[in-house]
Write a protein that holds these residues in place. Structure first.
Motif, short mmCIF file in Angstrom:
data_model
loop_
_atom_site.label_atom_id
_atom_site.label_comp_id
_atom_site.label_asym_id
_atom_site.label_seq_id
_atom_site.Cartn_x
_atom_site.Cartn_y
_atom_site.Cartn_z
N LEU A 179 8.10 2.89 -4.06
CA LEU A 179 7.33 1.54 -3.78
C LEU A 179 6.01 1.93 -3.10
O LEU A 179 5.11 0.91 -3.23
CB LEU A 179 8.09 0.41 -3.21
N ALA A 221 4.44 -0.69 -0.79
CA ALA A 221 4.34 -2.11 -1.20
C ALA A 221 5.21 -3.08 -0.63
O ALA A 221 6.14 -2.97 -0.14
CB ALA A 221 4.35 -2.17 -2.65
N VAL A 224 7.27 -7.46 -6.31
CA VAL A 224 6.60 -6.28 -5.44
C VAL A 224 5.15 -6.78 -5.59
O VAL A 224 4.57 -7.10 -6.55
CB VAL A 224 6.67 -5.03 -5.99
N ASP A 273 0.91 -6.60 -4.14
CA ASP A 273 -0.10 -5.48 -4.01
C ASP A 273 -0.70 -5.87 -2.46
O ASP A 273 -1.53 -4.80 -1.96
CB ASP A 273 -1.28 -5.48 -4.89
N LYS A 275 2.81 -7.04 -8.64
CA LYS A 275 2.85 -5.62 -9.50
C LYS A 275 4.13 -5.46 -10.33
O LYS A 275 4.07 -4.82 -11.09
CB LYS A 275 2.81 -4.47 -8.46
N LYS A 306 5.71 -6.16 -15.43
CA LYS A 306 4.95 -4.95 -14.69
C LYS A 306 3.51 -4.99 -14.82
O LYS A 306 2.92 -5.04 -15.98
CB LYS A 306 5.54 -3.71 -15.35
N LEU A 325 2.48 0.27 -9.96
CA LEU A 325 2.67 -0.07 -8.33
C LEU A 325 1.45 0.70 -7.54
O LEU A 325 0.94 1.78 -7.97
CB LEU A 325 4.06 0.58 -8.22
#
Length: 587
Positions: A63, A66, A552, A554, A571, A582, A587
């Motif tokens: 990750l 993140a 997730v 940013d 993200k 996505k 990511l």
């Protein structure tokens, strides 16, 4: 690790590591890694503990520190309205028309482009422009330039439909046609219909319009789900549905293309979409459209109207300027001298005096409908913008709880713009949901117009979610997309700051004492949303055994400056362990 696996270990399909994972679990608010098997979270915590679930076939994703949080719950949206212009014969005006002449020019252009037998179905119309320019919003205006065209123009919230004389005649509506019980046919002084249909009366026109095929609704909802995923939405309530829309949602879920937990709320009393089989649906036909992801035990209706039309149901009169003549409501318009609502409220010691504006039910009808739905286990979602509308709905639910017991569905007050503090407390005690919608709790051209309709103190208090938090009420948030844009990160910032995130013209706060902390806002969007879906044991926080619904981002919402929240980019969106969105940049 060893190439051999321990048969006693339930290995993960995926492990997300090296993250700043905000779980919204008060017992374990932060974690570094999360393990997912199939659709469930099987471990969340520090990396050492979670990496024990790595097997030979486990995919491990970095990750890169993140910020991760549970998926967002949008508790009020209309993807089919939002995308009708893309996938049906509805022509959507993406820029809200600012003048009557601009609307006329757009209609004339369509009239020239379409075959003579085609419908013009277009919107949103701007009622304020007619009021400000002193021009009648009626069939005479349309007859002056499109007298021979079948036409329907709607406002952005689907509360008002305008048409011409030809279309009124095609629908068989005459001077002698009675108003429906949930709307009004506006009329000229001599009693003739003037082409303006409010609330449920719109359906008199919509009933003769071409049907939209189920295949088109499938496209709308598929595209809508993708747009919601991009905003970080994993659960939503789709409101004002009928059988074709339910069929489309069921088919999408069968094809694993929905990827959302959905409450599908059926339009009640034919007020927005045509539901000729509503009693069959209420009797049990709705169960045909239930899936693991779709709950159809819900109905939605308009109890009152909208501020621009001054058709909300208020305890006090609107501020009426010289350029804004009073608009009379339907047959249920009440005033401060009407106190007789029957013995039910007197026995319950509720003060249900009259008010100003429009209410689309009698109090007795409202109570009977809510009690019946409550007995059937069907959630009632009532559009209630005015403070008196909220008061009536809370009272109706209190009476249903008294007669049916306290364990019925969590009925929902939609919008709750000006719900009073005493009714926030009553709604809490009746285990009701107070939904704050739309995404407009900041100064803008629209909200500043509220100060023309209400005293500034009342306008500043609009959407009092600070009070709901302090009173420990059950509240949640909805976008009301497309009545307002799908701009969740603007809205989340404004939940906290009560200031306009993007327009420097409006550099002052609106009811700044009504804001939430960032932590409170996240909790409302996640766990409170899960409670509103009656899914709190499955979603809303990142815990072992719950569904793997998370996003997730940013940036870390809890460490950045509050004025930067609107710049947040999603993200990755994970729904039940599947990556359904996505960001192109990764990511």
């Amino acid at each position: 690790m060893s190439t051999r696996e321990d048969s006693s270990v339930n290995y993960a399909d995926k492990i997300y590591r090296n993250g700043n994972i905000y779980t919204v679990n008060k017992e374990q608010p932060w974690a570094k890694a999360i393990a997912v098997r199939s659709d469930k979270i099987i471990a969340v915590g520090d990396e050492e503990a979670v990496m024990r679930f790595q097997g030979l076939n486990t995919q491990v994703l970095d990750l890169k520190e993140a910020f991760v949080m549970p998926g967002i719950h949008d508790m009020h949206c209309h993807p089919d309205w939002a995308l009708a212009g893309e996938f049906s014969y509805f022509n959507f005006w993406p820029q809200f028309p600012q003048s009557v002449s601009e609307m006329k020019d757009k209609i004339v252009a369509l009239d020239q482009q379409l075959d003579k037998d085609d419908w013009i179905y277009v919107g949103p119309i701007n009622p304020f422009a007619f009021q400000q320019e002193g021009i009648g919003m009626d069939s005479d205006w349309l007859d002056s330039f499109v007298p021979d065209r079948k036409i329907a123009i709607i406002d952005n919230g689907h509360h008002t439909l305008l048409t011409n004389s030809k279309t009124v005649a095609l629908a068989g509506i005459t001077k002698d046609t009675l108003d429906p019980s949930n709307g009004v046919i506006c009329r000229f002084e001599d009693g003739r219909p003037n082409g303006l249909f409010q609330e449920g009366a719109q359906t008199l026109i919509k009933a003769i319009m071409p049907e939209v095929p189920v295949s088109d609704f499938i496209k709308m909802f598929a595209r809508g789900a993708a747009l919601l995923h991009a905003q970080g939405i994993t659960s939503a309530k789709f409101l004002h549905l009928n059988t074709p829309r339910l069929k489309a949602l069921r088919e999408l879920d069968r094809q694993s293309q929905l990827n959302l937990k959905i409450e599908a709320s059926i339009s009640w009393k034919d007020d927005v979409v045509c539901v000729p089989d509503r009693w069959e649906l209420m009797a049990g036909a709705r169960f045909e459209y239930m899936t693991d992801h779709i709950n159809t035990n819900s109905v939605k209706f308009y109890l009152d109207g909208i501020p621009p039309n001054r058709t909300t149901f208020e305890k006090t009169q609107f501020n009426i300027g010289a350029e804004l003549p009073r608009i009379k409501g339907n047959q249920f318009e009440v005033d401060e001298h009407n106190h007789d609502h029957g013995e039910e409220d007197l026995a319950h010691s509720c003060c249900l005096s009259g008010g100003f504006g429009v209410v689309n039910f009698t109090f007795r009808e409202l109570c009977a409908m809510v009690a019946d739905m409550d007995r059937r286990g069907i959630r009632v979602i009532a559009h209630a913008i005015g403070d008196q509308a909220s008061h009536w709905f809370v009272s109706a639910v209190e009476l249903a709880r008294r007669d049916n017991g306290p364990s019925g569905p969590r009925h929902q007050i939609a919008h709750s713009n000006s719900i009073l503090n005493k009714d926030i407390k009553r709604a809490r005690d009746a285990n009701m949901l107070i939904e704050f919608s739309p995404q407009m709790w900041w100064p803008s051209q629209v909200t500043s117009a509220l100060w023309r309709l209400y005293d500034k103190d009342k306008a500043d208090r609009y959407w009092p979610f600070r009070e709901a938090e302090d009173e420990q009420a059950h509240y949640c948030f909805g976008s009301d997309w497309p009545v307002h844009g799908l701009q969740w990160w603007n809205a989340i910032e404004a939940m906290v700051t009560r200031t306009n995130p993007v327009d420097p013209e409006f550099d002052y706060p609106m009811g700044e004492n009504m804001g939430l902390s960032v932590e409170e806002a996240i909790y409302a969007l996640t766990m409170r949303g899960a409670y509103a879906m009656e899914n709190e044991n499955k979603t809303g926080s990142l815990e072992e055994g719950k569904d793997a619904d998370f996003i997730v981002l940013d940036q870390n919402l809890l460490t950045i400056d509050q004025s930067e929240i609107h710049n947040t980019v999603v993200k990755l969106t994970v729904f039940e362990g599947r990556e359904v969105y996505k960001d192109e940049a990764g990511l």
